[in-house]
Design an enzyme around this catalytic site. Structure first.
Site, PDB file in Angstrom:
ATOM      1  N   LYS A   1      -7.907   5.314 -10.114  1.00 55.68           N
ATOM      2  CA  LYS A   1      -8.307   4.513 -11.275  1.00 55.68           C
ATOM      3  C   LYS A   1      -8.662   3.144 -10.723  1.00 55.68           C
ATOM      4  O   LYS A   1      -7.780   2.405 -10.268  1.00 55.68           O
ATOM      5  CB  LYS A   1      -7.163   4.397 -12.293  1.00 55.68           C
ATOM      6  CG  LYS A   1      -7.517   3.386 -13.394  1.00 55.68           C
ATOM      7  CD  LYS A   1      -6.429   3.140 -14.410  1.00 55.68           C
ATOM      8  CE  LYS A   1      -6.752   1.839 -15.150  1.00 55.68           C
ATOM      9  NZ  LYS A   1      -5.791   1.520 -16.206  1.00 55.68           N
TER      10      LYS A   1
ATOM     11  N   ASN B   1      -0.684   2.644 -21.621  1.00 59.35           N
ATOM     12  CA  ASN B   1       0.627   2.441 -21.016  1.00 59.35           C
ATOM     13  C   ASN B   1       1.543   1.652 -21.951  1.00 59.35           C
ATOM     14  O   ASN B   1       2.533   2.168 -22.453  1.00 59.35           O
ATOM     15  CB  ASN B   1       0.474   1.705 -19.679  1.00 59.35           C
ATOM     16  CG  ASN B   1       1.778   1.588 -18.924  1.00 59.35           C
ATOM     17  OD1 ASN B   1       2.249   2.558 -18.348  1.00 59.35           O
ATOM     18  ND2 ASN B   1       2.397   0.407 -18.941  1.00 59.35           N
TER      19      ASN B   1
END
Lengths: 66, 267, 267, 267, 267, 66, 66, 66
Positions: free
Chosen positions: C100, C209
């Site tokens: 990522k 997240n």
């Protein structure tokens, strides 16, 4: 004799009970409700409630809705 | 999760999603959508038996009455008198004394006539009905309905069938904060996120018909709505993070293997 | 539903929800939240081993690597060079060549530096990495990243950790309409309906997240997010009803047992 | 522009902005803000004369009654009876028979009790009052108020003093489309764009107090509100462009002096 | 108010509204709209002279060059090279060294190619141009443009000509908070309240073309936009009230002449 | 005698007209309205309306409001 | 000898391999990655790569992130 | 001779200056800008810049844009 059934004029031979009317119309009484002259008729009274000349009868059931 | 059931007038529902029975492509699709939705309460309308065409199948043949509780409505009624009359007939067909009470005040918006609604609620409560009134998103009328004995209040999110979503989230939140009966958002949901939003605002349930029945794939949309309601409910219970105008990093801002630029400290 | 998996660079993921590993109250809560989320890909950061305190448990002990694919990030990097270096280290730890890719351009917003991001993407693609770049909601930069070989594009919904939800739905919709690689909305989700909205806009997945890790109950919120993503995806596939400014009734407008007021016809 | 005056009950107002007289830092600031606002109608409350401290200047000394029409309100009344009594007193002080009718139903939201409001409207109309009722954004109650003889309807945009802006634009639009009396959005405006939005929805006017009186600089905000109302009104009359999801160029797409790339044709 | 002029690269503009010259029903309407808008800067495109039909009136005959500063654009250019070439030509026609720099990256959205835009900005700044780049609402690219010497940054509110309004208010606010050069919101405005919102977010100006030129009545809309920009600017400077979820009364809650119900105390 | 004036008990020497009461209180009658026993009194009747022992009088004016 | 390890000056007795360094530090080589003078070292080379005076070594692992 | 003028092939009798070309085309030089072989020509050079066979000339002006 003439009654008003679900808003329409309907010809019938003679006075008859709600039970007889439903049988005549081939309607299963367990799936409908009946008003006789704007009064709801309990199922227990179908055999004893008589529809006469000029009476108004409404027979309703459940249809799709939201 | 079992403890999180919806309870209205002492009756427990496993699902917080209530769906309708109108406008589906077919009775079969409706039945499958009902299964997919997980709903254990569905609304029906009360209408004259079609005497000229008795061939039509009965709606009830397509509702799993073992699992699903039937809630007759008074849709299409524009006076308290008509709504009361329709409610009484619905009770006689349905063998239950519950009613989704609609008293409409306007044909374009199908918004309720809250004054007549309140009057009809009082009459029906007196007659022993369990009344679930469809109302607008007004905390004051919701409280009056509650005081009149309504078993739940069902404020609209947007006009029936409009699919606009919750137009006034603040009002739904306020209604929930004040209510001592369940709050069901009824009407206006268009897609799954709308249902989730309603639940995140604190609603106890969502009632919808068009958003499922007229979706491209009603069965898939019924699943989506079930998930959306559950998602919103869980998020509400879990407690969301606060909104902030700026960012806060998710990864540690120290310990990077980098050329040591000063901006790392603040990242 | 099996056919609706998320496929990135030839790898199939059962879940369209990707979650992080930062900021949880504890590793144990994280592991439980991961299970609840259903995610089979999680992000991790690459940081120096803490040499002064070796007692800390390893993060990896709390990730079910049988089920969950690990996606290292380059969070905290502000130059292409640093991000490339971090990506290479991450590859060496993780035994996979996925990354990522974050190259940040601003500490307050943690918004990407898209020029450096594009440069780093080109370098890493050349080195055989599967690059998933975190970018902003700009269709032009997304296309450039795709042309540079990115395996997916990950536009942000709002600043990282802000919980503001999708700030510019129109841009996400346009990015999806133009992209030939998967579109993962990364950052900005605050609650379950936000995740549903991202999916309803056509996104192929959502990465988050903070919204889970810092929720009041992270495990419940993880479930909510799983449901929200599934709800939004299903609603997108099902095809929602159009929005209308006025109402359309759900129940029949004829056959009412009422006093015959003229307004019923139009209802 | 002269033709675009606001006419209520046969009385012509040059300005479509109605402002309050409460909560200003001082009477002097209020007077200056009134001038800046351009308003020629202001609301006042009816309260007991302070008998223990007669030194206070009269509010009326700070209102230019040559230019400004005074509209007494029934703020703080929670029953039709109290509102009617207050209206009668206001009429006696003010030498006009106009009243901004408030009958509140809830202390937290200050939302109206529409049932009592309707009752009070009927009584006051019968007594010859020009009644401007503050109501909620419900087209049905607005129509009932109009039928009861209200000279205008004044739906709220958001709770009084909340500054949230127009919470349900669709409802304001619908109310205006149905109304045959002027529609004044009363309450909820926070800043100038909110006032403009109200007018763009078709409202005939906007009434506000807190947004000006408690602004950092009430006089500057009064000017801003005047401009916002005029901007929104003009934009409404001018007819805005439709919304489109994609772009349409403002400059010609031919005749460019460029290297002849094919994309120019479509730009 | 005099002190609140817009200053770009040392040049003072009385108006914070910049308007275009394209797509008007006629040159005459354009000229009238320009007057109504109050703008003292207008954009023009640079295109080949039409050699086959020399009868057309010159655009410049309809621009009051005494009052209005002309800003040539590079609309329709998709590479830095083309934009630079067009800018140079525009400078030669216009006798000024200012340019609205567009380097497009996509035909559907007309969104900028920020990488090429930055490159073109650097070249033109080096050549002595006053560069006003049209960019997207990305604080990072805005800062890079500023560092490259741009005299202002012009983030888009929505796609050119879309009329969608400010899609991401948070980003405009952040860009303004970070910028040390003027921030002009360029593109996306649909109606007067959109212009007001842009200014309330802190923008130093607004640039628009389609919203005026294609309005039902362009001259009236030009007035509306002028008022909207002024309203938003004044509201921004005045300082708006904070938003609150509940109400706060505007009238005193004591001194009422009423039946003494307990709820008055709290109202 | 005692009257109830704006909610408070007030002692007065003797019955008096509304006009006299206002003069006593130094209140300009053009800026107020007066209720006497829950009935609004028109200005024209201030000279003829008498306040007696136990009466309720309300005197109101305009204050800032929204 | 002195090396720079994860940004800090660290004293070591003598040059040693990456493998020996990790063993010395009690670090499981399967959970980390190692950079030696800004070059990532594959695990296969841990036994053969020697850390000398003045070298820079970075040892990283995965931590929680988003 | 043939030149490329605003993208089209145009026949001209003989080489001529920019100034002469504009005069020939009846174009007011104060409202346009001219590129000669991709180089912008300042107005001061219109009299001295000669357009020859095969040259590319662009003559532009301002049109409505946003």
């Amino acid at each position: 004799m003439t009654i008003r059934l679900n808003g329409d004029q309907v010809e019938l031979a003679a006075p008859l009970t709600i039970a007889a009317l439903l049988a005549h119309l081939k309607i299963d009484p367990r799936l409908v409700a009946v008003e006789h002259n704007v009064e709801v008729i309990k199922r227990a009274r179908y055999e004893t409630t008589v529809v006469n000349e000029g009476d108004e009868v409404e027979i309703v059931n459940f249809v799709g809705g939201g | 999760m079992h403890a999180d059931s919806l309870v209205i007038a002492g009756r427990t529902f496993a699902s917080r999603l209530v769906v309708g029975t109108g406008k589906y492509p077919s009775h079969a699709v409706m039945a499958e959508a009902h299964r997919a939705s997980g709903a254990d309460m569905v609304t029906v309308a009360v209408r004259r038996v079609n005497l000229s065409d008795r061939s039509k199948e009965s709606l009830l043949d397509y509702i799993d009455r073992e699992r699903i509780f039937i809630l007759p409505n008074t849709a299409g009624c524009y006076t308290a008198e008509d709504a009361v009359r329709t409610a009484r007939l619905g009770r006689e067909v349905g063998l239950s004394n519950w009613v989704k009470l609609e008293v409409l005040g306007d044909e374009q918006t199908l918004f309720p006539d809250n004054i007549a609604l309140l009057e009809a609620t009082r009459i029906l409560v007196r007659e022993g009905f369990i009344v679930l009134p469809y109302t607008n998103d007004d905390p004051v009328i919701c409280r009056k309905l509650e005081e009149a004995g309504a078993a739940a209040v069902m404020p609209l999110g947007a006009p029936i069938g409009s699919g606009l979503g919750i137009q006034n989230p603040n009002n739904i939140r306020i209604i929930k904060a004040q209510a001592r009966v369940p709050v069901i958002v009824d009407a206006g949901v268009g897609t799954a996120s709308d249902a989730a939003i309603a639940m995140e605002l604190g609603a106890d349930g969502v009632l919808m018909n068009t958003a499922i029945a007229l979706a491209g794939d009603p069965v898939a949309m019924a699943s989506a709505m079930r998930l959306g309601v559950e998602a919103g409910r869980l998020a509400y219970l879990a407690g969301r993070i606060p909104m902030r105008p700026y960012a806060t990093p998710s990864s540690p801002t120290t310990g990077l293997v980098t050329s040591g630029a000063p901006e790392q400290a603040g990242a």
